[in-house]
Design a protein around this motif. Sequence first.
Motif, mmCIF file in Angstrom:
data_model
loop_
_atom_site.group_PDB
_atom_site.id
_atom_site.type_symbol
_atom_site.label_atom_id
_atom_site.label_comp_id
_atom_site.label_asym_id
_atom_site.label_seq_id
_atom_site.Cartn_x
_atom_site.Cartn_y
_atom_site.Cartn_z
ATOM 1 N N THR A 1 0.814 -1.215 0.000
ATOM 2 C CA THR A 1 0.000 0.000 0.000
ATOM 3 C C THR A 1 0.844 1.260 0.000
ATOM 4 O O THR A 1 0.622 2.168 -0.808
ATOM 5 C CB THR A 1 -0.963 -0.003 1.198
ATOM 6 N N GLN A 2 1.814 1.366 0.907
ATOM 7 C CA GLN A 2 2.660 2.552 0.954
ATOM 8 C C GLN A 2 3.839 2.441 -0.021
ATOM 9 O O GLN A 2 4.216 3.419 -0.674
ATOM 10 C CB GLN A 2 3.193 2.788 2.375
ATOM 11 N N ALA A 3 4.431 1.247 -0.131
ATOM 12 C CA ALA A 3 5.617 1.072 -0.973
ATOM 13 C C ALA A 3 5.320 1.353 -2.443
ATOM 14 O O ALA A 3 6.096 2.027 -3.133
ATOM 15 C CB ALA A 3 6.169 -0.344 -0.808
ATOM 16 N N ILE A 4 4.187 0.851 -2.926
ATOM 17 C CA ILE A 4 3.821 1.091 -4.330
ATOM 18 C C ILE A 4 3.546 2.574 -4.557
ATOM 19 O O ILE A 4 3.967 3.160 -5.561
ATOM 20 C CB ILE A 4 2.605 0.236 -4.717
ATOM 21 N N GLY A 5 2.846 3.192 -3.599
ATOM 22 C CA GLY A 5 2.575 4.614 -3.729
ATOM 23 C C GLY A 5 3.834 5.448 -3.803
ATOM 24 O O GLY A 5 3.931 6.387 -4.599
ATOM 25 N N LEU A 6 4.836 5.118 -2.981
ATOM 26 C CA LEU A 6 6.096 5.855 -3.011
ATOM 27 C C LEU A 6 6.885 5.574 -4.289
ATOM 28 O O LEU A 6 7.492 6.481 -4.866
ATOM 29 C CB LEU A 6 6.931 5.504 -1.788
ATOM 30 N N ALA A 7 6.893 4.313 -4.736
ATOM 31 C CA ALA A 7 7.592 3.983 -5.981
ATOM 32 C C ALA A 7 6.987 4.741 -7.164
ATOM 33 O O ALA A 7 7.704 5.163 -8.074
ATOM 34 C CB ALA A 7 7.543 2.475 -6.221
ATOM 35 N N ALA A 8 5.676 4.925 -7.144
ATOM 36 C CA ALA A 8 5.015 5.658 -8.224
ATOM 37 C C ALA A 8 5.450 7.120 -8.270
ATOM 38 O O ALA A 8 5.338 7.770 -9.314
ATOM 39 C CB ALA A 8 3.500 5.572 -8.062
ATOM 40 N N HIS A 9 5.967 7.636 -7.155
ATOM 41 C CA HIS A 9 6.478 9.003 -7.110
ATOM 42 C C HIS A 9 7.976 9.073 -7.400
ATOM 43 O O HIS A 9 8.599 10.125 -7.210
ATOM 44 C CB HIS A 9 6.182 9.633 -5.751
ATOM 45 N N GLY A 10 8.556 7.977 -7.856
ATOM 46 C CA GLY A 10 9.943 7.981 -8.300
ATOM 47 C C GLY A 10 10.967 7.572 -7.276
ATOM 48 O O GLY A 10 12.166 7.562 -7.572
#
Length: 285
Positions: A77-86
């Motif tokens: 949930t958080q890891a994917i969201g952060l990866a999407a921000h580069g």
Amino acid sequence: MSEPTVPSTAPSEAAPTGGSLHSVARFYDQLAADYHLVYADWAASVTRQGASLDALLRDRLGDAPAEVLDCSCGIGTQAIGLAAHGHRVTGTDLSPAAAARAGREAAARGLRLPTAAADMRRLPCTDGRFDAVVCADNSLPHLLTAADVRAALAELHRVLRPGGLLMLSTRPYDELRRSRPTSTAPQPSVDGSGRRTVTFQLWHWHEDGERYDLEHFRLAEREGGGAGWGEVSVRRSSYWALTQDQIGGFAAGAGFTDVEWLPPAASGFFQPVLLARAAAPGRSR
């Protein structure tokens, strides 16, 4: 905000009356396939939480993408969201099934998210590797003793570079310890087959007033559209309802400085967030 005082050793130092990290891993292994149903819209939650944590990271560390460890990544949930921000994110979780799903979910979105099964008290990472460590969504309170909490925070400090940022979130336990709720509101959603589902929790507080056992219920409609609920799943785990002063004290004892708590209104995240810095060289631990 000044650093909180180190918490009292009684009764919080007492050994818990039940639960183990083996049972926690089993709880999340069993939950991994349908954990997204805890959310009304998991994809939207990934986006919102990623945006909130990204804003905190860039505010505290600068605008460049960061090397981030999500040490309790769950299904991402958080890891994917952060990866999407580069950001360059690595995910670890006590549950092998959850960590594996996080990697698959990231890949399906065209994102790179290496994951591994690991205990946050013994991380398979080199010293000083990360700019930031995320420990979100009430993960730390699965540790039921002061010794385990200290061990986990010492590990998070170890893998951060000097001056690196810890971002840790929990339920608002200061209030929950006063009100001692016994259940959560039902969360309706729709699973991958189109069946309606409902999830909710029952909480059973220990006599110490700090720890509680949780029963997580999932009800699903009968397959084929038949009337009634055809599937009922119950998973069980335990938590230590740590207050902000308790966690802040443990963090300071592990070597973190500049400890502060941000409420959701200030952080944009759905839970209170602790921010703290790994001690830089020459600063007292």
